[in-house]
Write a protein that holds these residues in place. Sequence first.
Motif, PDB file in Angstrom:
ATOM      1  N   UNK A  45      29.245  28.777 -22.565  1.00  0.00           N
ATOM      2  CA  UNK A  45      29.070  29.448 -23.862  1.00  0.00           C
ATOM      3  C   UNK A  45      29.309  30.953 -23.726  1.00  0.00           C
ATOM      4  N   UNK A  46      29.651  31.581 -24.853  1.00  0.00           N
ATOM      5  CA  UNK A  46      29.989  33.013 -24.837  1.00  0.00           C
ATOM      6  C   UNK A  46      29.074  33.716 -25.825  1.00  0.00           C
ATOM      7  N   UNK A  47      29.012  35.009 -25.705  1.00  0.00           N
ATOM      8  CA  UNK A  47      28.206  35.795 -26.638  1.00  0.00           C
ATOM      9  C   UNK A  47      29.093  36.169 -27.826  1.00  0.00           C
ATOM     10  N   UNK A  48      28.768  35.705 -29.039  1.00  0.00           N
ATOM     11  CA  UNK A  48      29.656  35.931 -30.194  1.00  0.00           C
ATOM     12  C   UNK A  48      29.786  37.403 -30.550  1.00  0.00           C
ATOM     13  N   UNK A  49      28.813  38.199 -30.088  1.00  0.00           N
ATOM     14  CA  UNK A  49      28.893  39.628 -30.398  1.00  0.00           C
ATOM     15  C   UNK A  49      29.860  40.330 -29.459  1.00  0.00           C
ATOM     16  N   UNK A  91      32.537  40.032 -36.822  1.00  0.00           N
ATOM     17  CA  UNK A  91      32.158  41.055 -35.837  1.00  0.00           C
ATOM     18  C   UNK A  91      33.382  41.857 -35.389  1.00  0.00           C
ATOM     19  N   UNK A  96      33.881  33.085 -37.351  1.00  0.00           N
ATOM     20  CA  UNK A  96      32.923  34.052 -37.876  1.00  0.00           C
ATOM     21  C   UNK A  96      32.812  35.273 -36.952  1.00  0.00           C
ATOM     22  N   UNK A  97      32.708  34.972 -35.638  1.00  0.00           N
ATOM     23  CA  UNK A  97      32.557  36.051 -34.660  1.00  0.00           C
ATOM     24  C   UNK A  97      33.772  36.977 -34.681  1.00  0.00           C
ATOM     25  N   UNK A 100      32.048  29.014 -35.669  1.00  0.00           N
ATOM     26  CA  UNK A 100      31.346  30.130 -35.019  1.00  0.00           C
ATOM     27  C   UNK A 100      32.346  31.186 -34.540  1.00  0.00           C
TER      28      UNK A 100
END
Lengths: 127, 647
Positions: free
Chosen positions: A109-113, A27, A22-23, A19
């Motif tokens: 948890x973190x925001x991948x965006x 992004x 990918x982030x 994840x």
Amino acid sequence: MNRPPRVLFVDDEPDLREVVELSLATVGGFDVQVAASGAQALKMAAEQRPDVILLDVMMPGMDGPSTLARLQAEPELASVPVIFLTAKLQGGEQERLVGLGARGVIAKPFDPLLLPEQVRELIQFAA
Amino acid sequence: MTTEFDPNFWKRTSDLWVVVGFDGTIRQLNPAWQEVLGYCTEQLLGRAYSELVHPDDRPAITRLAGPGQQLSRTRCIETRCRHSDGSYRWLQWSSVPYPEEAVVCAVARDVTLEKAHHRALDDMLRVLSEAQNDYIEGVPTRQLFDNMLTHLLRLTGSEYGFIGEVLHDEDGPPYLKTHAMTNIAWNDETRAFYEEHAPNGLEFRNLSTLFGSVIRTGRRVIANEPASDPRRGGTPPGHPPLNAFMGLPFYKGGEMIGNVGIANREGGYDVELAEHLKPFLATCANLISAHRAERRRQASEERYRAVVETALDALLTTSSDGTIEGVNAAAERMFAMPASELIGRDLPQLLRVRSANQQGYLPVPGRSLVTGRRADHTFAAEAAVSEMQLGDTPAYTVLVRDLTAEQRANRLRSELLSTVNHELRTPLASIRGSLGLLSAKAVGDLPARADKLVAVAVRNADRLGRLVDDILDLEALQEGRLDVAEGPLDLVELAREALESSQGLATSAQVSQRLRSAVDVLPIRGDGDRLIQVILNLLSNAVKVSTAGSEVEVTVDLQGSAAVLTVADRGPGVPESFVGRLFEPFSQADASDARKLSGTGLGLSIAQSIAHRHGGQLQYTPRAGGGAQFALRLPAAAGTSQSQGVA
């Protein structure tokens, strides 16, 4: 910095490695390398010379803080900024980690965006 | 000389008069001699008076008159004189010599009955004195009453008897329990029964008997013809004959606490004997009363000892210099040493104050954390010391609680929470991250229906994340482990920041937010992030329950020494039946609320805990005109006063 920033992400969780990779790559446009343990991270850091290391705190064997201490002990790697990624942010944990020499701490948890932006800010702040 | 007596007095007096020559022969005597000793005058005149006297008493009587005696006036000489029937009577003599006539004139009084009475009294006093002595010397109760019964039988010439205590079953009729009883067993069966039960006392519950009549009426029973006495209960076949019976109750403080029963006195029993036994009965009452007090003391001591001995905490008593003087069983286990080794040791050898840099632990009243020492290791403990006064000497009781298990439990709990925290957040990070990337189309477009499903998954992953945060926050708050910073703050500014943060939520719910502050600045002290968390929680609750188009109103005001922030909505309000549980963890008025409002049921509980940590509190009141109103009351910073605060 013309080339994209090179980031080494270290975590024992394969799903999370995927994840975060990918982030940061998709992004954030980072050049991402991943390591599954502290030992592997030390080896890869010596070879790749990343611009920043994103390091999980709780890992079996050599944990995040131990890995940081080993990095700081290597003259060529001591200046690479390290950002901790941790699930535990209570009881003065953030201050403790920064006190060890980390550039910053990002909570799980973190925001991948938003993650790439958070990393970028911490590097710039450091620079 | 002798003829000068008044002849009438001489004849009629019941005293015995006699004139004895210096040679010891009787010269003259009055008719009372016949009445008292059964002799007529002629039988005695000319005889030596000493012949009438008991051989043992003759030396005493020679002082009265005898050949060669230096005679003088005598009085109150007591001798036994032989009756004509061979028995002896006690006579008390006084005499006056008349040397000119060579005679002694003597007068005697029959004191036989008085002597018997005195002897009986002396006997009684000896018995009571002996009982007193037995009691003082600590002779066992049973032996003491056995001795009393033996004396009672002898004093009254009875064949058998008992001394018993009157007891009551709870709310039941009274019954008799013997402390001493003559063994009158008449066959193997009754012998075995007596031997088995007598040591602890036999119980008699049939009150339709002669002794039962004493218990029922509280009065003495004298039955000299028991076979025909209507109060009798009969005796079992083989029972020794019952020819006469006397039962006497004895009292202490108005309560009949026992009675004695005696049987088969020759000639039967009478009131006089009953009266004579009064001191004996009073002594029985005192002894039984003392026995009862002792039983109560023993029971109380046994209870106390059981409490001390079964206590899980170690209990040690020490002198003022810390020398151990007594321990309970838990202390033996805790310090792995028998009481014999613990007693005499110095307390500092076993306990050490944990925080202070001291050599050991001397008893100081109060509680403290200490380190206990056992042969092979040390352990954490809490000591509670209280001072007591034994006479003039101070002494201490030290209660020691081993904290090892408690500390282990705390450590496990902490480790568990830490593990749960990590083990939940890590997969959550992967889920939330993956969903975020999917919904942001970082890996390409999704079909429209898949988009919706991803949005559902994102919302729920976020909710799960909040739940984990809330559980950990609440746990830390309840354990007092949550860090709360302390700094100068402005409650008006905090309200603005919170409103700004909740604006997005309010906008999407089409709810407007308004701040009304009676003051420009309201200084307080505390942790800004935590207080914003509280205000945000109130705001998000208010927005969630508000209908589109309504308004959520926030006010800030100084009320006395309290800084007060209120959040009010026009929603349905809190059902009255639920108000009492509003701030309890996981409480929601409607089970479906959690899903409908996407809350965790922990928000208000956490907010209340944070308010408490700031020395304040959160209160709920129904809003006039409908809706809910929550007030966060915090101490205003020192120096802030109403007049200064109001704008």
